[in-house]
Design a protein around this motif. Sequence first.
Motif, PDB file in Angstrom:
ATOM      1  N   THR A   1      -6.841 -10.100   9.121  1.00 42.97           N
ATOM      2  CA  THR A   1      -5.936  -9.602  10.538  1.00 42.97           C
ATOM      3  C   THR A   1      -5.237  -8.470  10.373  1.00 42.97           C
ATOM      4  N   ALA A   2      -4.408  -7.978  11.130  1.00 42.73           N
ATOM      5  CA  ALA A   2      -4.034  -6.795  10.614  1.00 42.73           C
ATOM      6  C   ALA A   2      -2.641  -7.472   9.188  1.00 42.73           C
ATOM      7  N   GLU A   3      -2.443  -5.340   8.735  1.00 39.18           N
ATOM      8  CA  GLU A   3      -0.754  -5.901   8.436  1.00 39.18           C
ATOM      9  C   GLU A   3      -0.156  -6.485   9.196  1.00 39.18           C
ATOM     10  N   PRO A   4       0.678  -7.053   8.596  1.00 39.43           N
ATOM     11  CA  PRO A   4       1.454  -6.664   6.938  1.00 39.43           C
ATOM     12  C   PRO A   4       0.786  -8.579   6.267  1.00 39.43           C
ATOM     13  N   MET A   5      -0.308  -8.876   6.833  1.00 37.61           N
ATOM     14  CA  MET A   5      -1.239  -9.886   6.461  1.00 37.61           C
ATOM     15  C   MET A   5      -2.401  -8.506   6.082  1.00 37.61           C
ATOM     16  N   SER A   6      -2.638  -9.048   4.216  1.00 35.48           N
ATOM     17  CA  SER A   6      -3.894  -8.503   3.453  1.00 35.48           C
ATOM     18  C   SER A   6      -5.379  -8.475   4.809  1.00 35.48           C
ATOM     19  N   VAL A   7      -5.883  -7.063   4.514  1.00 32.86           N
ATOM     20  CA  VAL A   7      -7.511  -7.078   5.778  1.00 32.86           C
ATOM     21  C   VAL A   7      -8.486  -7.300   4.154  1.00 32.86           C
TER      22      VAL A   7
ATOM     23  N   ALA B   1     -14.656  -2.881  -9.768  1.00 34.75           N
ATOM     24  CA  ALA B   1     -15.363  -2.387  -8.613  1.00 34.75           C
ATOM     25  C   ALA B   1     -14.165  -2.938  -7.285  1.00 34.75           C
ATOM     26  N   LEU B   2     -13.954  -4.652  -7.626  1.00 37.85           N
ATOM     27  CA  LEU B   2     -13.365  -5.240  -6.724  1.00 37.85           C
ATOM     28  C   LEU B   2     -12.034  -3.831  -6.352  1.00 37.85           C
ATOM     29  N   LYS B   3     -11.590  -3.790  -7.324  1.00 40.00           N
ATOM     30  CA  LYS B   3     -10.162  -3.007  -7.266  1.00 40.00           C
ATOM     31  C   LYS B   3     -10.611  -1.838  -6.658  1.00 40.00           C
ATOM     32  N   ALA B   4     -11.815  -1.008  -6.785  1.00 41.60           N
ATOM     33  CA  ALA B   4     -11.854   0.472  -6.126  1.00 41.60           C
ATOM     34  C   ALA B   4     -12.136  -0.030  -4.703  1.00 41.60           C
ATOM     35  N   ALA B   5     -12.926  -1.323  -4.553  1.00 40.70           N
ATOM     36  CA  ALA B   5     -13.746  -2.146  -3.223  1.00 40.70           C
ATOM     37  C   ALA B   5     -12.159  -2.275  -2.051  1.00 40.70           C
ATOM     38  N   GLU B   6     -11.512  -2.718  -2.882  1.00 39.54           N
ATOM     39  CA  GLU B   6     -10.199  -2.962  -1.989  1.00 39.54           C
ATOM     40  C   GLU B   6      -8.922  -1.977  -1.722  1.00 39.54           C
ATOM     41  N   MET B   7      -9.398  -0.684  -3.190  1.00 43.27           N
ATOM     42  CA  MET B   7      -8.504   0.033  -2.602  1.00 43.27           C
ATOM     43  C   MET B   7      -9.434   1.439  -1.226  1.00 43.27           C
ATOM     44  N   GLU B   8     -10.965   1.717  -1.174  1.00 36.54           N
ATOM     45  CA  GLU B   8     -11.094   2.256  -0.733  1.00 36.54           C
ATOM     46  C   GLU B   8     -10.681   1.229   0.759  1.00 36.54           C
ATOM     47  N   ALA B   9     -10.923   0.252   1.258  1.00 41.63           N
ATOM     48  CA  ALA B   9     -10.262  -0.529   2.203  1.00 41.63           C
ATOM     49  C   ALA B   9      -9.196  -0.183   2.811  1.00 41.63           C
ATOM     50  N   LYS B  10      -7.739   0.086   1.735  1.00 42.84           N
ATOM     51  CA  LYS B  10      -6.711   0.294   2.381  1.00 42.84           C
ATOM     52  C   LYS B  10      -6.477   1.584   2.754  1.00 42.84           C
ATOM     53  N   LEU B  11      -7.577   2.107   2.325  1.00 40.52           N
ATOM     54  CA  LEU B  11      -7.043   3.708   1.967  1.00 40.52           C
ATOM     55  C   LEU B  11      -7.951   4.565   3.996  1.00 40.52           C
ATOM     56  N   ALA B  12      -9.003   3.331   4.162  1.00 41.93           N
ATOM     57  CA  ALA B  12      -9.446   3.889   5.282  1.00 41.93           C
ATOM     58  C   ALA B  12      -8.705   3.299   6.391  1.00 41.93           C
ATOM     59  N   ALA B  13      -8.133   2.633   5.830  1.00 40.39           N
ATOM     60  CA  ALA B  13      -6.902   2.044   6.869  1.00 40.39           C
ATOM     61  C   ALA B  13      -5.448   2.628   7.439  1.00 40.39           C
ATOM     62  N   MET B  14      -5.477   3.998   6.786  1.00 40.41           N
ATOM     63  CA  MET B  14      -4.272   5.004   7.117  1.00 40.41           C
ATOM     64  C   MET B  14      -4.642   6.050   7.225  1.00 40.41           C
ATOM     65  N   ASP B  15      -3.294   6.536   7.744  1.00 38.66           N
ATOM     66  CA  ASP B  15      -3.610   7.694   8.393  1.00 38.66           C
ATOM     67  C   ASP B  15      -4.569   8.553   7.876  1.00 38.66           C
ATOM     68  N   PRO B  16      -5.661   9.283   7.567  1.00 35.19           N
ATOM     69  CA  PRO B  16      -6.039  10.609   7.377  1.00 35.19           C
ATOM     70  C   PRO B  16      -5.400  11.251   5.974  1.00 35.19           C
ATOM     71  N   GLU B  17      -4.307  11.779   6.920  1.00 30.39           N
ATOM     72  CA  GLU B  17      -2.852  12.470   5.845  1.00 30.39           C
ATOM     73  C   GLU B  17      -2.508  12.054   5.072  1.00 30.39           C
ATOM     74  N   LYS B  18      -2.310  10.474   4.895  1.00 31.14           N
ATOM     75  CA  LYS B  18      -1.598  10.541   3.636  1.00 31.14           C
ATOM     76  C   LYS B  18      -2.254   9.555   2.576  1.00 31.14           C
TER      77      LYS B  18
ATOM     78  N   ARG C   1      -4.865   9.321  -2.355  1.00 31.30           N
ATOM     79  CA  ARG C   1      -6.402   9.954  -2.661  1.00 31.30           C
ATOM     80  C   ARG C   1      -6.025  11.075  -3.969  1.00 31.30           C
ATOM     81  N   ALA C   2      -5.795  11.910  -4.271  1.00 33.14           N
ATOM     82  CA  ALA C   2      -5.170  12.888  -4.941  1.00 33.14           C
ATOM     83  C   ALA C   2      -4.292  12.723  -5.593  1.00 33.14           C
ATOM     84  N   ALA C   3      -3.195  11.917  -5.980  1.00 26.81           N
ATOM     85  CA  ALA C   3      -2.229  11.249  -6.415  1.00 26.81           C
ATOM     86  C   ALA C   3      -3.524  10.314  -7.568  1.00 26.81           C
ATOM     87  N   LEU C   4      -3.959   9.397  -6.844  1.00 33.01           N
ATOM     88  CA  LEU C   4      -5.457   8.060  -7.818  1.00 33.01           C
ATOM     89  C   LEU C   4      -6.202   9.133  -8.756  1.00 33.01           C
ATOM     90  N   ALA C   5      -5.715  10.443  -8.075  1.00 32.20           N
ATOM     91  CA  ALA C   5      -7.449  11.230  -9.040  1.00 32.20           C
ATOM     92  C   ALA C   5      -6.531  12.033 -10.041  1.00 32.20           C
TER      93      ALA C   5
END
Length: 233
Positions: free
Chosen positions: A121-127, A195-212, A217-221
Amino acid sequence: MQKAIYTTVGIDELLSHVQALKGVGARFVQMHAERNVDDGTYRLVYTFINVRAAQEHIAQDGSYAIENLVVEGIDRYQEIPSISSYYPAVFPFENEAHDLFGLVITDMQIDFKGFFYQVSTAEPMSVITPEVKAAREKAMKVRAAAEAKARKAAAEKAAAGEGATGAGDAAGAAAQPTAAAGSDAQHDEAAAKAALKAAEMEAKLAAMDPEKAAKVRAALAAKAARDKQKKEA
């Protein structure tokens, strides 16, 4: 009369304070999370009753102290260590903080082998995405295989009589992984968690505004680069 005590601690100090409370017999009551509307950070409050101290206070004047550990200024993507290895009853509270606010609470030691129950389901629940689901299932399989390998190696060593002087020692050896097998299990589990942590982060990033998402991504790098430099230093 109940005496409330509030102690502000940093995230890196949380577990040591919880361990100290556990050591003196404190009883866990609850934990809650709240968002600071001024700066968008989060606040966690862990509540305990020090049973021994309570008994002393009750005997003296009929009152006792409620002790609270407060963690302030938590960033949305900052990792928070779970205290479930000390107090399993914290699980539903930590899970609620994760589901309602998306806070990253790591190393859960109950029920889901360190992984949160996730719903589609959509946030605030986890996706949960197919990538996250696959990574989570792989991590669980890797952990189970590593643990089985460690138990088998320990049992074979015990059966051969290596380091065992009696039936009790053999049983104890069978229950514990050998050093080598344990090392393999830890390495495999660490890789699976990464691997799990990376996959979860990618899922969160995909749901964000592209600019954010780009900023995150820059902060994580940058953080990864700093961590690498520290290890190589």
